[in-house]
Design a protein around this motif. Structure first.
Motif, PDB file in Angstrom:
ATOM      1  N   TYR A  18       0.827  -1.214   0.000  1.00 33.90           N
ATOM      2  CA  TYR A  18       0.000   0.000   0.000  1.00 33.90           C
ATOM      3  C   TYR A  18       0.859   1.261   0.000  1.00 33.90           C
ATOM      4  CZ  TYR A  18      -3.947  -3.054   1.156  1.00 33.90           C
ATOM      5  OH  TYR A  18      -4.907  -4.028   1.142  1.00 33.90           O
ATOM      6  N   GLN A  19       1.967   1.231   0.724  1.00 34.84           N
ATOM      7  CA  GLN A  19       2.844   2.399   0.794  1.00 34.84           C
ATOM      8  C   GLN A  19       3.564   2.648  -0.531  1.00 34.84           C
ATOM      9  OE1 GLN A  19       5.382   1.608   4.135  1.00 34.84           O
ATOM     10  NE2 GLN A  19       3.937   2.454   5.615  1.00 34.84           N
ATOM     11  N   SER A  20       3.728   1.607  -1.334  1.00 33.67           N
ATOM     12  CA  SER A  20       4.504   1.753  -2.564  1.00 33.67           C
ATOM     13  C   SER A  20       3.689   2.331  -3.722  1.00 33.67           C
ATOM     14  CB  SER A  20       5.085   0.401  -2.986  1.00 33.67           C
ATOM     15  OG  SER A  20       4.040  -0.463  -3.403  1.00 33.67           O
ATOM     16  N   THR A  21       2.416   2.568  -3.526  1.00 37.57           N
ATOM     17  CA  THR A  21       1.586   3.104  -4.605  1.00 37.57           C
ATOM     18  C   THR A  21       1.237   4.565  -4.342  1.00 37.57           C
ATOM     19  OG1 THR A  21      -0.422   2.791  -5.897  1.00 37.57           O
ATOM     20  CG2 THR A  21      -0.576   2.333  -3.556  1.00 37.57           C
ATOM     21  N   THR A  22       1.031   5.294  -5.407  1.00 41.42           N
ATOM     22  CA  THR A  22       0.614   6.690  -5.268  1.00 41.42           C
ATOM     23  C   THR A  22      -0.877   6.849  -5.527  1.00 41.42           C
ATOM     24  OG1 THR A  22       1.171   7.085  -7.587  1.00 41.42           O
ATOM     25  CG2 THR A  22       2.872   7.578  -5.935  1.00 41.42           C
ATOM     26  N   SER A  23      -1.542   5.758  -5.818  1.00 43.29           N
ATOM     27  CA  SER A  23      -2.979   5.777  -6.084  1.00 43.29           C
ATOM     28  C   SER A  23      -3.749   6.141  -4.822  1.00 43.29           C
ATOM     29  CB  SER A  23      -3.423   4.396  -6.577  1.00 43.29           C
ATOM     30  OG  SER A  23      -4.819   4.335  -6.690  1.00 43.29           O
ATOM     31  N   LEU A  24      -4.806   6.937  -4.981  1.00 48.45           N
ATOM     32  CA  LEU A  24      -5.627   7.312  -3.839  1.00 48.45           C
ATOM     33  C   LEU A  24      -6.329   6.095  -3.258  1.00 48.45           C
ATOM     34  CD1 LEU A  24      -6.764   9.478  -2.003  1.00 48.45           C
ATOM     35  CD2 LEU A  24      -8.578   9.858  -3.670  1.00 48.45           C
ATOM     36  N   PRO A  26      -5.586   2.300  -3.625  1.00 50.30           N
ATOM     37  CA  PRO A  26      -4.711   1.297  -4.244  1.00 50.30           C
ATOM     38  C   PRO A  26      -5.422  -0.029  -4.487  1.00 50.30           C
ATOM     39  CG  PRO A  26      -4.190   1.534  -1.924  1.00 50.30           C
ATOM     40  CD  PRO A  26      -5.209   2.591  -2.248  1.00 50.30           C
ATOM     41  N   TYR A  58      -5.741   3.145   3.886  1.00 52.29           N
ATOM     42  CA  TYR A  58      -5.316   3.429   2.519  1.00 52.29           C
ATOM     43  C   TYR A  58      -6.495   3.483   1.543  1.00 52.29           C
ATOM     44  CZ  TYR A  58      -0.523   3.098   4.066  1.00 52.29           C
ATOM     45  OH  TYR A  58       0.663   3.336   4.716  1.00 52.29           O
TER      46      TYR A  58
END
Length: 112
Positions: A18-24, A26, A58
């Protein structure tokens, strides 16, 4: 296929994904989770609760389907698993057919 050996590792894998994505909101990093109830360091019930907390934090739209696994067939154990956020619960030992039926239900069902 990722197979963590303890609940804490499963939680860490979800958090890292979850931390590795920039999607609002994920996408889910995994299709299914099969979580044993009794594990060292962090048990399955606590791990599932933490995964569900991460999904809320997230803003994950579709919670990952989690199947609890235990050798305890008493209703209290099954109810605790479902209350922790598990979608299904299998009592060990289980037959391959029962496992496949459970996976088929998870594939066709939307958990929101």
């Amino acid at each position: 296929c990722t197979i963590p050996c303890i609940g804490r590792v499963a939680v860490q894998l979800f958090e890292a994904a979850y931390q590795s994505t920039t999607s609002l909101s994920p996408p889910q990093p995994f299709d299914f989770v099969f979580m044993d109830i009794e594990m060292p360091v962090m048990g399955g019930l606590e791990a599932v609760q933490r995964i569900r907390e991460l999904e809320r934090r997230y803003f994950v739209r579709d919670p990952v389907p989690i199947v609890g696994l235990s050798g305890n067939a008493r209703d209290i154990h099954i109810n605790e698993g479902l209350a922790s956020g598990m979608h299904e619960f299998l009592v060990k030992p289980y037959k391959k057919e029962h496992l496949m039926e459970t996976v088929a239900r998870l594939i066709t069902k939307t958990y929101t």
